[in-house]
Scaffold this motif. Structure first.
Motif, mmCIF file in Angstrom:
data_model
loop_
_atom_site.group_PDB
_atom_site.id
_atom_site.type_symbol
_atom_site.label_atom_id
_atom_site.label_comp_id
_atom_site.label_asym_id
_atom_site.label_seq_id
_atom_site.Cartn_x
_atom_site.Cartn_y
_atom_site.Cartn_z
ATOM 1 N N ALA A 1 0.832 -1.211 0.000
ATOM 2 C CA ALA A 1 0.000 0.000 0.000
ATOM 3 C C ALA A 1 0.861 1.253 0.000
ATOM 4 O O ALA A 1 0.570 2.225 -0.719
ATOM 5 C CB ALA A 1 -0.924 -0.012 1.212
ATOM 6 N N ASN A 2 1.933 1.255 0.784
ATOM 7 C CA ASN A 2 2.831 2.414 0.824
ATOM 8 C C ASN A 2 3.511 2.641 -0.513
ATOM 9 O O ASN A 2 3.669 3.781 -0.963
ATOM 10 C CB ASN A 2 3.883 2.225 1.916
ATOM 11 N N SER A 3 3.914 1.548 -1.145
ATOM 12 C CA SER A 3 4.595 1.638 -2.438
ATOM 13 C C SER A 3 3.660 2.193 -3.509
ATOM 14 O O SER A 3 4.040 3.062 -4.307
ATOM 15 C CB SER A 3 5.102 0.252 -2.845
ATOM 16 N N ILE A 4 2.408 1.701 -3.534
ATOM 17 C CA ILE A 4 1.433 2.158 -4.524
ATOM 18 C C ILE A 4 1.106 3.628 -4.308
ATOM 19 O O ILE A 4 0.979 4.406 -5.266
ATOM 20 C CB ILE A 4 0.145 1.299 -4.446
ATOM 21 N N SER A 5 0.964 4.029 -3.031
ATOM 22 C CA SER A 5 0.640 5.424 -2.719
ATOM 23 C C SER A 5 1.674 6.373 -3.300
ATOM 24 O O SER A 5 1.340 7.464 -3.786
ATOM 25 C CB SER A 5 0.532 5.610 -1.210
ATOM 26 N N LYS A 6 2.931 5.978 -3.236
ATOM 27 C CA LYS A 6 3.989 6.819 -3.803
ATOM 28 C C LYS A 6 3.874 6.920 -5.323
ATOM 29 O O LYS A 6 4.144 7.966 -5.918
ATOM 30 C CB LYS A 6 5.353 6.248 -3.418
ATOM 31 N N GLU A 7 3.444 5.816 -5.966
ATOM 32 C CA GLU A 7 3.367 5.802 -7.430
ATOM 33 C C GLU A 7 2.178 6.596 -7.939
ATOM 34 O O GLU A 7 2.207 7.102 -9.064
ATOM 35 C CB GLU A 7 3.260 4.353 -7.926
ATOM 36 N N ILE A 8 1.109 6.707 -7.123
ATOM 37 C CA ILE A 8 -0.083 7.409 -7.585
ATOM 38 C C ILE A 8 0.233 8.852 -7.960
ATOM 39 O O ILE A 8 -0.194 9.354 -9.003
ATOM 40 C CB ILE A 8 -1.188 7.348 -6.512
#
Length: 424
Positions: free
Chosen positions: A54-61
């Motif tokens: 979830a943290n990784s995806i949040s950064k990519e958004i």
């Protein structure tokens, strides 16, 4: 409280130790705990993986939105929302498992030291030494419950009127004897390097759990339910809890505290000749000694405490013996206990007046009482305590052993504290 790492890595030794303490359902409860621990670690691992995703995806958004890839960013937002829901569910599951484990750990007693003898009852305790001569009383000598009536120094009927059975009223020379013994015991502890403290006699639930009285002795403690406070069974509880959630610098070790408090015990189910007179009370006075030490120093400290207590008995000129308690007769929290018993000449039996115990890391783990080792890593300390001394049976033995046809002669060490040499 036993450490999970010990349960995992030394399972067979843990089961063997608990069996030595005659704990029921040992293997079953240990295995249940290990299963809960395995579930907890699996849930923790899954939770951490989802949280990381979830943290990784949040950064990519944010990157995708800036680059105009709105459709992909929205898909990631949807996935993040699902991950957060799953993560919350796992966090709730993790919290439930941790609470189950905590409650299960609270129910397991401490492991006995390797020197603890096998056995189930007091009959199996090991006599380590005996000191002093048994008094040879004159014909017509009385037990202490008759002596206190003869000299009108303790009143059980008045105590029963005010409070109930087991709450005596001390008066005249009886009250002065109580005060003299308390001051003598405190002065001797201070000479031995203990710092005197005067703690509260009501403690909260966290303090009861911290030293192991809860949940084990819940039914034996007086509970003020309106405020959820407990009357202390011993000064060990508030004094040791002074150091709850504390990391002590090694240059402050060992910590040595002493304190006098009244002690309160319901003693539910106690009856018969063994509890007559001062032999067992609901309220009594006691001077306690408590130590917090480095693990490698704790058994040296236990011997020092034992010698201190024996020194008090020698100065009071009381015959005594030291017992190493067997596994079945030890307290829930202790790893090794030495009991000191004085001989009651009129009752013709030994009376326990002190216990000195090493709890190793058991209390410290509950209390989160730690120190930093040479590499800077926090480690659990060891805690110890001893009665130095409990008054009722000391008074009983002094009255019985020192009686003469003309009164009760007090030991010389108490004369400056008492202001008199003889009762009667």
């Amino acid at each position: 409280m036993l450490q999970l790492t010990v349960l995992r890595e030394q399972t067979a030794q843990v089961i063997e130790g608990l069996n030595k303490k005659n704990y029921k359902n040992t293997a079953e409860e240990v295995n249940t705990l290990l299963e809960l621990d395995q579930q907890r670690r699996q849930v923790q691992s899954e939770h951490d993986e989802l949280q990381s995703r979830a943290n990784s995806i949040s950064k990519e958004i944010g990157v995708l939105m800036k680059s105009g890839e709105r459709e992909k960013a929205e898909a990631y937002k949807s996935e993040t929302s699902e991950l957060k829901q799953k993560t919350k569910s796992l966090a709730d599951q993790l919290s439930s498992l941790e609470e189950q484990m905590q409650q299960a750990l609270y129910k397991l007693p401490n492991l006995p030291h390797e020197s603890v003898p096998e056995g189930r009852t007091a009959e199996d305790n090991e006599v380590v030494l005996q000191h002093g001569e048994i008094p040879d009383l004159f014909e017509g000598a009385l037990p202490h419950w008759e002596l206190i009536q003869k000299y009108d120094i303790i009143d059980f009927e008045l105590g029963n009127k005010i409070s109930g059975a087991g709450f005596p009223v001390y008066k005249r020379q009886g009250a002065r004897l109580q005060r003299a013994l308390i001051n003598f015991f405190l002065d001797e502890a201070i000479k031995a390097g203990y710092m005197e403290v005067q703690p509260p006699i009501l403690v909260n639930e966290a303090s009861g759990y911290g030293t192991g009285q809860l949940p084990d002795k819940d039914g034996q403690m007086y509970h003020a339910t309106a405020d959820n406070l407990y009357l202390i069974p011993t000064a060990e509880v508030p004094i040791t809890n002074i150091y709850r959630d504390v990391i002590l610098p090694t240059d402050q070790l060992p910590v040595k505290n002493t304190g006098h408090t009244p002690c309160f015990r319901r003693e539910a189910g106690s009856w018969g000749a063994d509890v007559r007179g001062l032999n067992r009370l609901h309220q009594f006075d006691k001077v306690e000694i408590v130590q917090v030490t480095l693990p490698e120093k704790s058994y040296e400290a236990l011997e020092e405490m034992s010698q201190h207590i024996q020194g008090l008995l020698q100065k009071l000129e009381l015959p005594y013996r030291v017992l190493r308690l067997c596994g079945g007769d030890m307290s829930f929290t202790a790893a090794l206990t030495f009991d000191m018993e004085v001989y009651s000449a009129a009752q013709c039996r030994w009376l326990e007046v002190s216990s000195a115990s090493n709890f190793e890391t058991y209390q410290a783990n509950r209390l989160k009482l730690r120190y930093k080792n040479d590499s800077g890593k926090t480690q659990l300390l060891h805690t110890l305590n001893g009665s130095a001394l409990a008054l009722p049976r000391i008074v009983a033995a002094l009255l019985e052993n020192n009686q003469t046809p003309d009164g009760i002669v007090m030991p010389k060490v108490l004369h400056p504290y008492l202001g008199f040499e003889k009762i009667g």
